[in-house]
Enzyme design. Structure first.
Site, PDB file in Angstrom:
ATOM      1  N   ARG A  39       0.815  -1.212   0.000  1.00 42.20           N
ATOM      2  CA  ARG A  39       0.000   0.000   0.000  1.00 42.20           C
ATOM      3  C   ARG A  39       0.849   1.264   0.000  1.00 42.20           C
ATOM      4  O   ARG A  39       0.433   2.298   0.531  1.00 42.20           O
ATOM      5  CB  ARG A  39      -0.978   0.006   1.178  1.00 42.20           C
ATOM      6  CG  ARG A  39      -1.791  -1.283   1.314  1.00 42.20           C
ATOM      7  CD  ARG A  39      -2.722  -1.565   0.152  1.00 42.20           C
ATOM      8  NE  ARG A  39      -3.856  -0.682   0.107  1.00 42.20           N
ATOM      9  CZ  ARG A  39      -5.020  -0.917   0.708  1.00 42.20           C
ATOM     10  NH1 ARG A  39      -5.195  -2.011   1.398  1.00 42.20           N
ATOM     11  NH2 ARG A  39      -6.009  -0.068   0.598  1.00 42.20           N
ATOM     12  N   ARG A  43      -2.652   6.282  -0.010  1.00 40.26           N
ATOM     13  CA  ARG A  43      -2.626   6.341   1.440  1.00 40.26           C
ATOM     14  C   ARG A  43      -2.005   7.622   1.969  1.00 40.26           C
ATOM     15  O   ARG A  43      -2.599   8.652   1.962  1.00 40.26           O
ATOM     16  CB  ARG A  43      -1.889   5.118   2.000  1.00 40.26           C
ATOM     17  CG  ARG A  43      -2.683   3.850   1.881  1.00 40.26           C
ATOM     18  CD  ARG A  43      -3.661   3.783   3.012  1.00 40.26           C
ATOM     19  NE  ARG A  43      -4.669   2.768   2.807  1.00 40.26           N
ATOM     20  CZ  ARG A  43      -5.023   1.896   3.731  1.00 40.26           C
ATOM     21  NH1 ARG A  43      -4.415   1.896   4.892  1.00 40.26           N
ATOM     22  NH2 ARG A  43      -5.980   1.056   3.502  1.00 40.26           N
ATOM     23  N   ARG A  52      -5.666  12.725  -6.617  1.00 42.19           N
ATOM     24  CA  ARG A  52      -6.907  11.952  -6.574  1.00 42.19           C
ATOM     25  C   ARG A  52      -8.151  12.791  -6.265  1.00 42.19           C
ATOM     26  O   ARG A  52      -9.276  12.290  -6.372  1.00 42.19           O
ATOM     27  CB  ARG A  52      -6.796  10.866  -5.486  1.00 42.19           C
ATOM     28  CG  ARG A  52      -6.293   9.500  -5.919  1.00 42.19           C
ATOM     29  CD  ARG A  52      -7.334   8.655  -6.643  1.00 42.19           C
ATOM     30  NE  ARG A  52      -8.685   8.724  -6.104  1.00 42.19           N
ATOM     31  CZ  ARG A  52      -9.130   8.056  -5.060  1.00 42.19           C
ATOM     32  NH1 ARG A  52      -8.341   7.239  -4.419  1.00 42.19           N
ATOM     33  NH2 ARG A  52     -10.374   8.195  -4.645  1.00 42.19           N
ATOM     34  N   ASP A  88      -6.766  -2.072  -7.482  1.00 40.45           N
ATOM     35  CA  ASP A  88      -7.376  -2.647  -6.278  1.00 40.45           C
ATOM     36  C   ASP A  88      -7.776  -4.085  -6.565  1.00 40.45           C
ATOM     37  O   ASP A  88      -8.016  -4.451  -7.723  1.00 40.45           O
ATOM     38  CB  ASP A  88      -8.601  -1.850  -5.831  1.00 40.45           C
ATOM     39  CG  ASP A  88      -8.986  -2.214  -4.394  1.00 40.45           C
ATOM     40  OD1 ASP A  88      -8.417  -1.634  -3.467  1.00 40.45           O
ATOM     41  OD2 ASP A  88      -9.828  -3.118  -4.211  1.00 40.45           O
ATOM     42  N   TYR A 163     -15.482 -10.458   0.470  1.00 45.19           N
ATOM     43  CA  TYR A 163     -16.173  -9.219   0.076  1.00 45.19           C
ATOM     44  C   TYR A 163     -17.481  -9.512  -0.655  1.00 45.19           C
ATOM     45  O   TYR A 163     -18.501  -8.855  -0.445  1.00 45.19           O
ATOM     46  CB  TYR A 163     -15.267  -8.348  -0.799  1.00 45.19           C
ATOM     47  CG  TYR A 163     -14.198  -7.636   0.007  1.00 45.19           C
ATOM     48  CD1 TYR A 163     -14.544  -6.612   0.890  1.00 45.19           C
ATOM     49  CD2 TYR A 163     -12.866  -7.985  -0.090  1.00 45.19           C
ATOM     50  CE1 TYR A 163     -13.582  -5.961   1.648  1.00 45.19           C
ATOM     51  CE2 TYR A 163     -11.894  -7.345   0.671  1.00 45.19           C
ATOM     52  CZ  TYR A 163     -12.263  -6.331   1.537  1.00 45.19           C
ATOM     53  OH  TYR A 163     -11.321  -5.697   2.292  1.00 45.19           O
TER      54      TYR A 163
HETATM   55  O1  CP3 Z   1      -0.147  -1.387  -2.522  1.00 47.65           O
HETATM   56  C1  CP3 Z   1      -0.388  -0.371  -3.206  1.00 47.65           C
HETATM   57  O2  CP3 Z   1       0.035   0.728  -2.880  1.00 47.65           O
HETATM   58  C2  CP3 Z   1      -1.118  -0.535  -4.499  1.00 47.65           C
HETATM   59  C3  CP3 Z   1      -2.475  -0.269  -4.466  1.00 47.65           C
HETATM   60  C4  CP3 Z   1      -3.451  -1.144  -3.718  1.00 47.65           C
HETATM   61  C5  CP3 Z   1      -4.701  -0.628  -3.321  1.00 47.65           C
HETATM   62  N1  CP3 Z   1      -5.433  -1.656  -2.813  1.00 47.65           N
HETATM   63  C6  CP3 Z   1      -5.116   0.769  -3.481  1.00 47.65           C
HETATM   64  C7  CP3 Z   1      -6.215   1.272  -2.643  1.00 47.65           C
HETATM   65  C8  CP3 Z   1      -3.418  -2.497  -3.386  1.00 47.65           C
HETATM   66  C9  CP3 Z   1      -2.303  -3.507  -3.547  1.00 47.65           C
HETATM   67  C10 CP3 Z   1      -4.690  -2.809  -2.813  1.00 47.65           C
HETATM   68  C11 CP3 Z   1      -5.055  -4.173  -2.395  1.00 47.65           C
HETATM   69  C12 CP3 Z   1      -6.241  -4.341  -1.540  1.00 47.65           C
HETATM   70  N2  CP3 Z   1      -7.444  -3.732  -1.633  1.00 47.65           N
HETATM   71  C13 CP3 Z   1      -6.311  -5.296  -0.514  1.00 47.65           C
HETATM   72  C14 CP3 Z   1      -5.209  -6.247  -0.152  1.00 47.65           C
HETATM   73  C15 CP3 Z   1      -4.143  -5.557   0.612  1.00 47.65           C
HETATM   74  C16 CP3 Z   1      -4.446  -5.324   2.058  1.00 47.65           C
HETATM   75  O3  CP3 Z   1      -4.315  -4.160   2.485  1.00 47.65           O
HETATM   76  O4  CP3 Z   1      -4.786  -6.273   2.763  1.00 47.65           O
HETATM   77  C17 CP3 Z   1      -7.576  -5.219   0.046  1.00 47.65           C
HETATM   78  C18 CP3 Z   1      -8.088  -6.040   1.198  1.00 47.65           C
HETATM   79  C19 CP3 Z   1      -8.298  -4.234  -0.667  1.00 47.65           C
HETATM   80  C20 CP3 Z   1      -9.703  -3.799  -0.456  1.00 47.65           C
HETATM   81  C21 CP3 Z   1      -9.721  -2.359  -0.128  1.00 47.65           C
HETATM   82  N3  CP3 Z   1      -9.690  -1.358  -1.067  1.00 47.65           N
HETATM   83  C22 CP3 Z   1      -9.668  -1.755   1.149  1.00 47.65           C
HETATM   84  C23 CP3 Z   1      -9.694  -2.494   2.474  1.00 47.65           C
HETATM   85  C24 CP3 Z   1      -9.595  -0.362   0.957  1.00 47.65           C
HETATM   86  C25 CP3 Z   1      -9.438   0.725   1.987  1.00 47.65           C
HETATM   87  C26 CP3 Z   1     -10.680   1.457   2.291  1.00 47.65           C
HETATM   88  C27 CP3 Z   1     -10.318   2.710   3.068  1.00 47.65           C
HETATM   89  O5  CP3 Z   1     -10.565   3.805   2.558  1.00 47.65           O
HETATM   90  O6  CP3 Z   1      -9.808   2.570   4.192  1.00 47.65           O
HETATM   91  C28 CP3 Z   1      -9.624  -0.142  -0.428  1.00 47.65           C
HETATM   92  C29 CP3 Z   1      -9.515   1.154  -1.103  1.00 47.65           C
HETATM   93  C30 CP3 Z   1      -8.152   1.479  -1.594  1.00 47.65           C
HETATM   94  N4  CP3 Z   1      -7.385   0.655  -2.341  1.00 47.65           N
HETATM   95  C31 CP3 Z   1      -7.470   2.701  -1.398  1.00 47.65           C
HETATM   96  C32 CP3 Z   1      -6.241   2.581  -2.076  1.00 47.65           C
HETATM   97  C33 CP3 Z   1      -5.172   3.625  -2.225  1.00 47.65           C
HETATM   98  C34 CP3 Z   1      -7.984   3.903  -0.620  1.00 47.65           C
HETATM   99  C35 CP3 Z   1      -8.981   4.608  -1.499  1.00 47.65           C
HETATM  100  C36 CP3 Z   1      -8.768   6.081  -1.542  1.00 47.65           C
HETATM  101  O7  CP3 Z   1      -7.638   6.569  -1.481  1.00 47.65           O
HETATM  102  O8  CP3 Z   1      -9.803   6.749  -1.743  1.00 47.65           O
END
Ligand code: CP3
Length: 371
Positions: A39, A43, A52, A88, A163
């Site tokens: 991640r 973030r 974004r 994602d 999910y």
């Molecule tokens: O690693 C990286 O930096 C690459 C990008 C990446 C994202 N999601 C971007 C993202 C990766 C590898 C993921 C994988 C992902 N997504 C996982 C497996 C990794 C882990 O953390 O266990 C899971 C479970 C997800 C599902 C998911 N998508 C979650 C739990 C969330 C967070 C929700 C939140 O806002 O707290 C997302 C959204 C997401 N995916 C964001 C990002 C940068 C945040 C969205 C935003 O910035 O608006």
């Protein structure tokens, strides 16, 4: 033009297959312990939040120029040894037609959860053309990154199923487990379809130029080893097998998976990702000598004073020496309030502090010999 002096070679012309990251995945000697952060794209980076602004997450994932820029941001800032594609785990599910959105601060939310045999038909195989924007972004990134490897990824069948069955993020995965124990027939069909989609998504990324892949089974630590073996392992193995012939290292990661490290190592990946609960020397014993390890600094450690962070980093490096290959990472993703400067300092410490690991590099030895 290429020069005979290795120091003046354009770094863009270097092959990612010779990078410290790929070498560590293959358990080969490395010039330094490679490091990247799960991640890392998005973030905590202010430049990410700015770019974004006003663009929903899934929409951002479908714009190759934006994906390219966000993927490069942490590479520039932290000097990490690998990039991970900004996307994602639910992107391929949306691409096959599942009605879902990523809700800020919540995570993926599915409009109509999948719980019956009839629901399964909504999970069609992934048509690579439906994620053409991913191929375009990976190709653009390959050109930009030069010798820095790009990691592609997919969600593992169990985590995707959670999910889809729950309809969103879940603490206890109760509906998922109800389906798994209550209707193993539908469960196995569901996971087989998800393995096909995950494997297809990995293929798209590798075929477009990704140098390695990671299968995220973030929530599988909720299962016992016996249930993992029965209900999950064959499907994760199928997803990983989809890119077995592509010659790229595969990383297999989950959270709370201390009891599953052995069976996860058996599922086929070259590298096992470890969360912060199991020291890497113990993880090495569980994963076996034929697997490299990735991990495993607690992502919350970065909030401590630097002296404490440095001590923890050094402990991870020391325990990692027991592994056949070590890629430094956090034990789970970067937490949103993380100070980017601390991550930059960690990268510097891993790169400089890992010089005495007893794994002299063939690459650095030959470079020294040629000067
Ligand atoms: O690693 C990286 O930096 C690459 C990008 C990446 C994202 N999601 C971007 C993202 C990766 C590898 C993921 C994988 C992902 N997504 C996982 C497996 C990794 C882990 O953390 O266990 C899971 C479970 C997800 C599902 C998911 N998508 C979650 C739990 C969330 C967070 C929700 C939140 O806002 O707290 C997302 C959204 C997401 N995916 C964001 C990002 C940068 C945040 C969205 C935003 O910035 O608006």
């Amino acid at each position: 033009m290429r020069s005979a002096d290795p120091r003046s070679v354009d770094p863009r012309s270097v092959d990612p297959r010779d990078s410290a990251f790929i070498r560590a995945c293959r358990r080969e000697p490395v010039p330094h312990i490679p490091v990247w952060f799960m991640r890392q794209a998005g973030r905590s980076l202010p430049e990410y939040r700015k770019i974004r602004e006003g663009i929903p997450m899934l929409e951002a994932c479908r714009r190759p120029e934006l994906v390219t820029e966000i993927t490069l941001q942490p590479v520039r800032r932290y000097q990490v040894d690998a990039a991970i594609l900004f996307s994602d785990i639910v992107v391929p599910l949306a691409a096959v037609g599942v009605d879902l959105e990523i809700v800020p601060g919540v995570g993926p939310v599915v409009a109509r959860p999948i719980r019956s045999a009839a629901d399964l038909d909504r999970l069609r195989p992934l048509d690579p053309a439906a994620v053409g924007y991913v191929s375009a972004a990976v190709a653009a990134l390959r050109a930009e990154l030069g010798g820095t490897p790009l990691i592609g990824f997919a969600g593992a069948p169990f985590t995707l199923a959670s999910y889809l069955v729950e309809g969103g993020p879940s603490r206890h995965h109760e509906r998922t487990k109800a389906l798994m124990y209550g209707d193993p027939g539908i469960w196995h069909q569901l996971l087989a379809r998800l393995a096909g989609i995950a494997g297809g998504f990995l293929q798209v990324q590798v075929d477009a130029g990704a140098s390695a892949v990671q299968l995220f089974d973030s929530w599988v630590g909720a299962l016992s080893a016996a249930d993992y073996a029965t209900f999950v392992a064959p499907h994760s193995a199928a997803a990983l097998a989809a890119v077995a012939d592509r010659g790229v290292p595969r990383i297999h990661f989950g959270v709370g998976t201390g009891e599953l490290l052995g069976p996860m190592a058996e599922a086929g990946a070259e590298v096992v990702g470890v969360d912060w609960r199991v020291p890497l020397d113990q993880a090495a014993a569980r994963a076996g000598p034929r697997r490299a390890l990735q991990g495993n600094l607690d992502p919350a450690v970065v909030f401590a004073p630097w002296d404490a962070v440095a001590r923890q980093v050094d402990q991870v490096l020391a325990a990692g020496r027991a592994a056949a290959g070590h890629i430094f990472n956090l034990g789970h993703g970067v937490l949103p309030d993380t100070d980017p400067d601390v991550l930059a300092r960690i990268v510097e410490r891993v790169h400089t502090g890992s010089g005495s690991t007893g794994r002299p590099s063939a690459a650095s030895a030959s470079a020294a010999g040629s000067t």
